[in-house]
Design a protein around this motif. Structure first.
Motif, PDB file in Angstrom:
ATOM      1  N   PHE A  46       2.287  -1.940   2.554  1.00  0.00           N
ATOM      2  CA  PHE A  46       0.952  -1.561   2.073  1.00  0.00           C
ATOM      3  C   PHE A  46       0.361  -0.590   3.079  1.00  0.00           C
ATOM      4  O   PHE A  46       0.248  -0.907   4.252  1.00  0.00           O
ATOM      5  CB  PHE A  46       0.045  -2.798   1.954  1.00  0.00           C
ATOM      6  CG  PHE A  46       0.531  -3.788   0.938  1.00  0.00           C
ATOM      7  CD1 PHE A  46       0.079  -3.724  -0.370  1.00  0.00           C
ATOM      8  CD2 PHE A  46       1.464  -4.759   1.283  1.00  0.00           C
ATOM      9  CE1 PHE A  46       0.544  -4.629  -1.325  1.00  0.00           C
ATOM     10  CE2 PHE A  46       1.926  -5.661   0.340  1.00  0.00           C
ATOM     11  CZ  PHE A  46       1.462  -5.597  -0.975  1.00  0.00           C
ATOM     12  N   ARG A  47       0.002   0.593   2.590  1.00  0.00           N
ATOM     13  CA  ARG A  47      -0.518   1.621   3.510  1.00  0.00           C
ATOM     14  C   ARG A  47      -1.979   1.894   3.174  1.00  0.00           C
ATOM     15  O   ARG A  47      -2.286   2.373   2.088  1.00  0.00           O
ATOM     16  CB  ARG A  47       0.291   2.908   3.380  1.00  0.00           C
ATOM     17  CG  ARG A  47       1.758   2.728   3.723  1.00  0.00           C
ATOM     18  CD  ARG A  47       2.554   3.987   3.447  1.00  0.00           C
ATOM     19  NE  ARG A  47       2.045   5.135   4.183  1.00  0.00           N
ATOM     20  CZ  ARG A  47       2.303   5.393   5.447  1.00  0.00           C
ATOM     21  NH1 ARG A  47       3.097   4.593   6.120  1.00  0.00           N
ATOM     22  NH2 ARG A  47       1.789   6.443   6.053  1.00  0.00           N
ATOM     23  N   PHE A  48      -2.858   1.579   4.095  1.00  0.00           N
ATOM     24  CA  PHE A  48      -4.287   1.818   3.893  1.00  0.00           C
ATOM     25  C   PHE A  48      -4.664   3.066   4.685  1.00  0.00           C
ATOM     26  O   PHE A  48      -4.679   3.040   5.912  1.00  0.00           O
ATOM     27  CB  PHE A  48      -5.112   0.615   4.370  1.00  0.00           C
ATOM     28  CG  PHE A  48      -4.764  -0.667   3.655  1.00  0.00           C
ATOM     29  CD1 PHE A  48      -5.430  -1.016   2.487  1.00  0.00           C
ATOM     30  CD2 PHE A  48      -3.754  -1.506   4.123  1.00  0.00           C
ATOM     31  CE1 PHE A  48      -5.095  -2.178   1.800  1.00  0.00           C
ATOM     32  CE2 PHE A  48      -3.417  -2.666   3.456  1.00  0.00           C
ATOM     33  CZ  PHE A  48      -4.086  -3.011   2.284  1.00  0.00           C
ATOM     34  N   GLY A  49      -4.920   4.146   3.959  1.00  0.00           N
ATOM     35  CA  GLY A  49      -5.267   5.407   4.630  1.00  0.00           C
ATOM     36  C   GLY A  49      -6.768   5.583   4.648  1.00  0.00           C
ATOM     37  O   GLY A  49      -7.433   5.406   3.631  1.00  0.00           O
ATOM     38  N   MET A  50      -7.323   5.893   5.797  1.00  0.00           N
ATOM     39  CA  MET A  50      -8.777   6.096   5.903  1.00  0.00           C
ATOM     40  C   MET A  50      -9.065   7.587   5.761  1.00  0.00           C
ATOM     41  O   MET A  50      -8.232   8.416   6.120  1.00  0.00           O
ATOM     42  CB  MET A  50      -9.290   5.629   7.275  1.00  0.00           C
ATOM     43  CG  MET A  50      -8.871   4.221   7.636  1.00  0.00           C
ATOM     44  SD  MET A  50      -9.494   3.008   6.462  1.00  0.00           S
ATOM     45  CE  MET A  50      -8.305   1.683   6.693  1.00  0.00           C
ATOM     46  N   PRO A  51     -10.271   7.907   5.285  1.00  0.00           N
ATOM     47  CA  PRO A  51     -10.603   9.340   5.217  1.00  0.00           C
ATOM     48  C   PRO A  51     -10.743   9.895   6.637  1.00  0.00           C
ATOM     49  O   PRO A  51     -11.165   9.174   7.548  1.00  0.00           O
ATOM     50  CB  PRO A  51     -11.954   9.360   4.499  1.00  0.00           C
ATOM     51  CG  PRO A  51     -12.504   7.986   4.626  1.00  0.00           C
ATOM     52  CD  PRO A  51     -11.348   7.048   4.828  1.00  0.00           C
ATOM     53  N   GLY A  52     -10.350  11.125   6.800  1.00  0.00           N
ATOM     54  CA  GLY A  52     -10.473  11.738   8.132  1.00  0.00           C
ATOM     55  C   GLY A  52     -11.926  12.065   8.416  1.00  0.00           C
ATOM     56  O   GLY A  52     -12.683  12.348   7.487  1.00  0.00           O
TER      57      GLY A  52
END
Ligand SMILES: Nc1ncnc2c1ncn2[C@@H]1O[C@H](COP(=O)(O)OP(=O)(O)OP(=O)(O)O)[C@@H](O)[C@H]1O
Ligand SMILES: [Mg+2]
Length: 317
Positions: free
Chosen positions: A104-110
């Motif tokens: 599970f990959r949780f990407g945050m906004p830059g």
């Protein structure tokens, strides 16, 4: 030694952990997290280092996450130039569920970059004296104009550096108008650029040649995932298939591929060798779990395999 720079506008600190099962409402007891610096250009600098090459990673650094990222890159002995940014660098979160082996990959906004920070990056680039290769990879954060990579291209070209570009959408299109030495879209990104679905090899080749004709780009390497890649210039097309391997995770395949190609170009290798080594590096990355990049020994053995089992010369133009 060749002078190589990478630029990452949207770097990330990747925090990975494992848990037996991901379940709502329960407290999930995770293993000790592992931290890794990430983002397109940073990954390319790290993969290049593993292959035996040197580069300077340029990126905006903000807050404790930025400090942590710098420390981790120092540990890997990566040369860095950082632009201080007011907003903290983002932290992404990756969880592997042990019971299913799902990731599970949780990407945050830059975080957004301020105008003064954007200007500081360009001012630094303007000061660079010798550039052999300049690699731009990844997305553009908020606050940065979509033609930013075009401005970068202008500076690099004026200094007679070779620009290598791995991005998508409008940022890609703008930079291609200015002038790029090598660009590595995947097939989806190429399709988006020409506004067409590229579901056959003839369509894919025609699209690559159209981009070379319509824009200012010398070499296009179009990556095709498990199918490998092809390299096109105005005079030739080479195709190389990817060897089949026990795939664990494709994360970082594109970055390892660019690093592999850069490693060859920096040693004045031919375009065919560059493509083969790039594919070897991309495929080598898929043999590792999670975000891990390619290992040199895997790249070398895949490269030798490709060289022995492939046509001596993949050109058909
Ligand atoms: N499933 C796979 N099996 C073998 N090799 C692979 C596989 N997926 C990717 N590769 C290798 O990695 C290279 C780059 O992969 P891909 O075309 O998926 O790039 P990308 O979409 O830019 O990747 P990224 O998501 O990392 O940006 C391929 O040319 C190939 O050599
Ligand atoms: Mg990619």
């Amino acid at each position: 030694m060749k002078k190589i720079y990478t630029l990452t506008l949207n770097p990330a600190l990747d925090k990975s952990t494992t848990v037996e099962r991901v379940e709502a409402e329960h407290k999930l007891r995770c293993e000790n997290p592992k931290f890794e610096p990430g983002g397109g250009g940073i990954n390319i600098s790290r993969a290049l280092k593993k292959l035996g090459g040197e580069s300077v990673a340029i990126y905006p650094k903000g807050g404790p996450t930025g400090e942590h990222m710098q420390l981790l890159l120092d540990k890997e002995a990566i040369s860095q130039y950082t632009i201080s940014s007011q907003n903290w660098n983002r932290e992404n979160f990756i969880v592997v569920e042990q019971s299913t082996n799902k990731q599970f990959r949780f990407g945050m906004p830059g975080p957004a970059l301020l105008q003064t920070e954007v200007d500081a990056i360009l001012a630094y680039l303007n000061k660079l004296e010798d550039i052999d290769f300049f690699v731009v990879s990844g997305s553009i954060p908020e606050g940065v104009p979509t033609d930013f990579y075009k401005s970068v291209a202008k500076i690099v070209n004026a200094k007679k550096g070779k620009l290598i570009l791995d991005t998508s959408g409008k940022a890609l299109q703008e930079a291609l108008k200015e002038g790029v030495y090598l660009c590595k879209p995947n097939i989806g990104e190429l399709g988006q650029l020409v506004g067409e679905e590229l579901d056959t090899i003839p369509k894919q080749e025609a699209a690559a040649l159209k981009v070379i004709k319509d824009y200012n780009v010398e070499i296009l390497v179009v990556s095709l995932g498990a199918f490998g890649a092809f390299l096109a210039t105005k005079d030739q097309i080479y195709h190389v298939s990817a060897p089949s391997v026990n795939k664990k995770s494709t994360v970082g395949a594109g970055d390892s591929m660019v690093a592999g190609m850069l490693f060859q170009l920096a040693q004045n290798k031919s375009l065919f060798e560059t493509l083969k080594y790039g594919i070897a590096a991309g495929t080598a990355a898929t043999m590792n779990t999670g975000t891990e990049l390619c290992k040199k020994e895997d790249v070398e053995s895949l490269y030798h395999w490709i060289t022995e089992h492939h046509m001596k010369n993949g050109t058909h133009y």
